[in-house]
Design a protein around this motif. Structure first.
Motif, PDB file in Angstrom:
ATOM      1  N   CYS A 188      41.463  33.161  41.860  1.00 17.95           N
ATOM      2  CA  CYS A 188      42.449  32.111  41.552  1.00 17.95           C
ATOM      3  C   CYS A 188      43.443  32.272  40.748  1.00 17.95           C
ATOM      4  CB  CYS A 188      42.274  30.734  42.024  1.00 17.95           C
ATOM      5  SG  CYS A 188      42.240  30.378  43.819  1.00 17.95           S
ATOM      6  N   LEU A 189      43.268  32.981  39.737  1.00 13.78           N
ATOM      7  CA  LEU A 189      44.113  34.059  38.648  1.00 13.78           C
ATOM      8  C   LEU A 189      44.461  32.878  37.768  1.00 13.78           C
ATOM      9  CD1 LEU A 189      46.795  35.299  41.595  1.00 13.78           C
ATOM     10  CD2 LEU A 189      44.968  36.710  40.114  1.00 13.78           C
ATOM     11  N   LEU A 190      43.115  31.880  37.527  1.00 13.23           N
ATOM     12  CA  LEU A 190      42.570  30.614  36.544  1.00 13.23           C
ATOM     13  C   LEU A 190      44.947  29.766  36.486  1.00 13.23           C
ATOM     14  CD1 LEU A 190      42.252  32.316  33.595  1.00 13.23           C
ATOM     15  CD2 LEU A 190      40.463  30.751  34.759  1.00 13.23           C
ATOM     16  N   SER A 191      45.064  29.445  37.587  1.00 17.13           N
ATOM     17  CA  SER A 191      45.843  28.727  38.206  1.00 17.13           C
ATOM     18  C   SER A 191      45.710  27.292  36.698  1.00 17.13           C
ATOM     19  CB  SER A 191      45.845  27.989  39.248  1.00 17.13           C
ATOM     20  OG  SER A 191      44.293  27.305  40.178  1.00 17.13           O
TER      21      SER A 191
ATOM     22  N   ARG B 278      44.598  50.668  44.169  1.00 15.79           N
ATOM     23  CA  ARG B 278      45.271  49.752  43.401  1.00 15.79           C
ATOM     24  C   ARG B 278      44.661  48.522  42.980  1.00 15.79           C
ATOM     25  NH1 ARG B 278      50.787  49.744  44.959  1.00 15.79           N
ATOM     26  NH2 ARG B 278      52.019  47.948  44.094  1.00 15.79           N
ATOM     27  N   VAL B 279      45.320  48.338  41.828  1.00 10.37           N
ATOM     28  CA  VAL B 279      44.321  46.850  40.865  1.00 10.37           C
ATOM     29  C   VAL B 279      45.042  45.756  41.276  1.00 10.37           C
ATOM     30  CG1 VAL B 279      43.109  48.524  39.749  1.00 10.37           C
ATOM     31  CG2 VAL B 279      45.210  48.130  39.014  1.00 10.37           C
ATOM     32  N   GLN B 280      45.070  44.650  40.856  1.00  5.49           N
ATOM     33  CA  GLN B 280      45.136  43.288  40.463  1.00  5.49           C
ATOM     34  C   GLN B 280      45.922  43.486  39.070  1.00  5.49           C
ATOM     35  OE1 GLN B 280      43.038  39.983  42.052  1.00  5.49           O
ATOM     36  NE2 GLN B 280      41.782  41.119  43.780  1.00  5.49           N
ATOM     37  N   SER B 281      47.163  43.361  39.045  1.00  9.90           N
ATOM     38  CA  SER B 281      47.438  43.055  37.903  1.00  9.90           C
ATOM     39  C   SER B 281      47.825  41.703  37.202  1.00  9.90           C
ATOM     40  CB  SER B 281      48.719  44.276  37.539  1.00  9.90           C
ATOM     41  OG  SER B 281      49.548  44.360  36.329  1.00  9.90           O
ATOM     42  N   THR B 282      48.922  41.059  37.706  1.00 12.99           N
ATOM     43  CA  THR B 282      49.355  39.920  37.029  1.00 12.99           C
ATOM     44  C   THR B 282      49.438  40.046  35.615  1.00 12.99           C
ATOM     45  OG1 THR B 282      48.081  38.663  38.568  1.00 12.99           O
ATOM     46  CG2 THR B 282      49.120  37.533  37.839  1.00 12.99           C
ATOM     47  N   SER B 283      50.341  40.528  35.055  1.00 16.98           N
ATOM     48  CA  SER B 283      50.616  41.004  34.202  1.00 16.98           C
ATOM     49  C   SER B 283      51.534  40.382  33.397  1.00 16.98           C
ATOM     50  CB  SER B 283      50.328  42.351  32.983  1.00 16.98           C
ATOM     51  OG  SER B 283      51.263  42.798  33.928  1.00 16.98           O
ATOM     52  N   ALA B 284      52.213  40.060  31.909  1.00 13.47           N
ATOM     53  CA  ALA B 284      53.598  39.501  32.306  1.00 13.47           C
ATOM     54  C   ALA B 284      54.355  40.514  31.787  1.00 13.47           C
ATOM     55  CB  ALA B 284      52.975  38.569  30.869  1.00 13.47           C
TER      56      ALA B 284
ATOM     57  N   ASN C 182      42.832  42.736  35.106  1.00 15.29           N
ATOM     58  CA  ASN C 182      44.185  41.825  35.721  1.00 15.29           C
ATOM     59  C   ASN C 182      44.218  40.939  34.624  1.00 15.29           C
ATOM     60  OD1 ASN C 182      45.067  40.237  37.817  1.00 15.29           O
ATOM     61  ND2 ASN C 182      43.463  39.649  38.892  1.00 15.29           N
ATOM     62  N   CYS C 183      45.601  40.500  34.344  1.00 22.54           N
ATOM     63  CA  CYS C 183      45.369  39.501  32.676  1.00 22.54           C
ATOM     64  C   CYS C 183      46.034  38.562  33.541  1.00 22.54           C
ATOM     65  CB  CYS C 183      47.055  39.671  32.032  1.00 22.54           C
ATOM     66  SG  CYS C 183      46.833  40.320  30.764  1.00 22.54           S
ATOM     67  N   LEU C 184      45.892  37.579  34.473  1.00 28.81           N
ATOM     68  CA  LEU C 184      45.333  36.198  35.266  1.00 28.81           C
ATOM     69  C   LEU C 184      46.375  35.842  34.527  1.00 28.81           C
ATOM     70  CD1 LEU C 184      41.648  35.587  33.585  1.00 28.81           C
ATOM     71  CD2 LEU C 184      42.579  36.677  36.628  1.00 28.81           C
ATOM     72  N   GLY C 185      47.421  36.216  34.841  1.00 29.09           N
ATOM     73  CA  GLY C 185      49.381  35.340  34.468  1.00 29.09           C
ATOM     74  C   GLY C 185      49.336  35.577  32.224  1.00 29.09           C
ATOM     75  N   ASP C 186      49.124  36.124  32.130  1.00 28.02           N
ATOM     76  CA  ASP C 186      49.391  36.134  30.585  1.00 28.02           C
ATOM     77  C   ASP C 186      50.521  35.399  30.398  1.00 28.02           C
ATOM     78  OD1 ASP C 186      49.583  38.427  31.356  1.00 28.02           O
ATOM     79  OD2 ASP C 186      49.786  38.935  29.275  1.00 28.02           O
ATOM     80  N   GLN C 187      51.161  34.737  29.522  1.00 25.43           N
ATOM     81  CA  GLN C 187      52.222  33.861  28.868  1.00 25.43           C
ATOM     82  C   GLN C 187      51.623  33.658  27.454  1.00 25.43           C
ATOM     83  OE1 GLN C 187      51.591  30.464  28.073  1.00 25.43           O
ATOM     84  NE2 GLN C 187      50.159  30.798  28.460  1.00 25.43           N
TER      85      GLN C 187
ATOM     86  N   LEU D 260      38.594  40.299  36.607  1.00 21.09           N
ATOM     87  CA  LEU D 260      39.277  40.771  35.107  1.00 21.09           C
ATOM     88  C   LEU D 260      39.468  42.428  35.854  1.00 21.09           C
ATOM     89  CD1 LEU D 260      37.254  40.437  32.028  1.00 21.09           C
ATOM     90  CD2 LEU D 260      39.574  38.573  33.009  1.00 21.09           C
ATOM     91  N   PHE D 261      38.616  43.160  36.844  1.00 23.81           N
ATOM     92  CA  PHE D 261      38.483  44.051  37.220  1.00 23.81           C
ATOM     93  C   PHE D 261      38.465  43.639  39.136  1.00 23.81           C
ATOM     94  CE2 PHE D 261      38.035  44.640  32.828  1.00 23.81           C
ATOM     95  CZ  PHE D 261      38.530  45.843  32.362  1.00 23.81           C
ATOM     96  N   ASP D 262      39.596  44.318  39.615  1.00 27.90           N
ATOM     97  CA  ASP D 262      38.842  44.486  41.082  1.00 27.90           C
ATOM     98  C   ASP D 262      40.554  44.632  41.164  1.00 27.90           C
ATOM     99  OD1 ASP D 262      37.932  44.028  43.321  1.00 27.90           O
ATOM    100  OD2 ASP D 262      38.070  42.050  43.636  1.00 27.90           O
TER     101      ASP D 262
END
Length: 526
Positions: free
Chosen positions: A60-63, A169-175, A366-371, A156-158
């Motif tokens: 859930c990407l640390l919502s 293909r890797v999950q990224s969710t990176s700023a 996966n950066c989990l939606g960094d900001q 972190l890695f999936d």
């Protein structure tokens, strides 16, 4: 479906704020040779995380539990590859629409309308959602063997789909840049809550200029338009490839609105459930000339008031909490040693690990939606179901001048999702019960998490200073019917966010902040 609100197709005209300009804007863009596709805005809540995101991504990407998100949903281009593994990943959308999208070099996402009621934060951000590639074994092993890493490795890695080792293909969710937040808006166009504002998300400066001209032709003031630039590269490599093909990167965008002002809660709920926003995606014609890509990603410098002079007071407060919990609640702990053991420290994801968009893209993480709008501290996953009590002790950023607001959060480790939040308004004054022995007690907070706050009866500030993590909030480890990683059922991750240092556009420089302590207490015989 819970939390969706009504879907509004902005280009078609549906009563959204900003609609008076929409038909003229679309006509003007089309006369200039633009292709235009409609979209709409929708709410993304914890329920969508459980029903859609986790089943598809196992993450859930640390919502953030402090607020749900408003996401633009766009109609796909005819030649756009849609990954079947991510259809409806952020909630069910209309057929032919998506919340994760690809960008041609000439494309732009356009979002505009009435901003939410007054509050302490709002911000729009776009992330790279996924990319073709795979991580190197050395990078994976580095973090797998990291003793103080607070986030479980599978988050972190999936791949997409999860555990698809050959998916490529890797999950990224990176700023991809800094957030366009309420401070940025106010500095450019004045106070922006409840005002119409306009956003362009594009990799092309030439497309941006053309869309701006079209908006201004409809009477929009230039200072009310904000552009999220998709950079061509960062300091570690290229960002891409762009395009509609299967191997192109894709994107996601969200607007987060948090902590409405007192008296604005009902209006805020109404705004979120039915966001008065128009969404469209456009593509510039070849006649516009060569694409002018933006350059390299740079993040704004972050600043902070140093908290180093409070370090001794923090140690004194930790000792005072340990003594009082032991003498009053008769709980045991081994976490009050000085210097503190690493297991009691909550590391900051940027300061201590360097987890920012460029680094995550470089290693396939996966950066989990960094900001960059908050200092972001995390504890490791901790169990709840054997009577444990946890005390979080730290400086309060709103009192040290380092935060516009502070949020202490409960995250369900089995979903990697936020489930509850304690704001600075509750934390303020929570350390004052120790003022007789602790200097500057008003600069600190003490807050407890447990299944049963009754065990802390008699402690300073009880029961306000304690949050009960119920099984409705975070299911027991014995509940095998609930969604999530079975190995992490009944475990929570505490996180602390200090948002936007006053006088700046970004979160505080965490290298100048004291590190939060999390202390584990147990009951005799358990």
């Amino acid at each position: 479906m819970a939390g969706c609100g009504q879907h509004r197709a902005g280009v078609a005209g549906s009563g959204t704020a900003g609609e008076p300009i929409t038909s003229g804007l679309v006509a003007d863009l089309k006369r200039s040779g633009f292709q235009v596709n409609p979209g709409y805005a929708r709410l993304y809540t914890q329920q969508e995380c459980k029903d859609y995101t986790y089943p598809l991504l196992k993450n859930c990407l640390l919502s953030n539990p402090a607020a749900p998100y408003v996401m633009p949903v766009v109609k796909t281009w005819p030649n756009e590859y849609i990954d079947p593994a991510t259809v409806n990943v952020f909630g069910r959308t209309r057929p032919g629409y998506t919340t994760t999208y690809r960008l041609d070099p000439r494309d732009a996402i356009v979002l505009y309308g009435k901003m939410p009621p007054p509050g302490r934060y709002m911000g729009l951000q776009t992330w790279e959602f996924s990319r073709r590639g795979q991580w190197k074994a050395g990078d994976y092993l580095k973090w797998e063997h990291s003793a103080d890493r607070p986030v479980p490795m599978q988050y972190l890695f999936d791949t997409i789909p999860p555990d698809g080792r050959r998916s490529g293909r890797v999950q990224s969710t990176s700023a991809l840049g800094d957030i366009v937040n309420n401070v940025v808006m106010q500095r450019q166009s004045g106070y922006s809550f409840e005002k119409n504002r306009y956003f362009i998300i594009t990799p092309s400066a030439s497309t941006d200029r053309a869309v701006r001209r079209a908006l201004q032709a409809q009477g929009v003031h230039g200072e009310d338009i904000f552009t999220e630039q998709i950079p061509a590269r960062d300091d570690l490599g290229q960002i891409g490839p762009l395009g509609m093909g299967k191997n192109a990167i894709d994107f996601m965008t969200a607007l987060r609105y948090a902590v409405p002002d007192p008296g604005q809660e009902q209006a805020a709920d109404k705004w979120r459930k039915n966001p008065p926003l128009t969404v469209m995606r456009v593509r510039a014609p070849d006649s516009l000339g060569p694409v002018q890509r933006y350059g390299s990603l740079t993040f704004a410098k972050r600043m902070a008031n140093s908290e180093a002079h409070l370090a001794g007071d923090l140690r004194t407060l930790v000792n005072a909490v340990c003594d009082r919990v032991g003498s009053t609640a008769h709980l045991h702990t081994g976490d009050c040693t000085q210097p503190p053991s690493a297991s009691t420290l909550m590391p900051d994801l940027v300061r201590d690990f360097g987890w920012t968009g460029p680094y995550c893209r470089e290693i396939g993480m996966n950066c989990l939606g960094d900001q960059q709008d908050a200092a972001y501290f995390f504890a490791r996953p901790l169990p709840l179901d054997s009577g444990q009590v946890y005390a979080v002790v730290d400086t309060l950023g709103t009192e040290t001048g380092n935060a516009t607001y502070t949020a202490l959060s409960v995250n369900d480790a089995s979903l990697n999702a936020g489930v509850a939040n304690v704001l600075d308004t509750t934390l303020k004054g929570s350390a004052n019960g120790y003022a007789s022995t602790v200097r500057n007690s008003g600069k600190f907070f003490v807050h407890y998490f447990t299944r049963d706050c009754g065990v802390l009866r008699g402690l300073p500030g009880w029961p306000k200073n304690c949050t009960e993590i119920t099984t409705q909030m975070l299911p027991s480890h014995l509940d095998t019917s609930t969604e999530g990683d079975p190995a992490l059922h009944g475990m929570f991750i505490a996180s602390l966010r200090d948002y936007v240092k006053p006088g700046t556009e970004r979160g505080p420089d965490s290298s100048k902040l004291l590190t939060p302590r999390i202390l584990t207490f147990t009951q005799p015989g358990k």
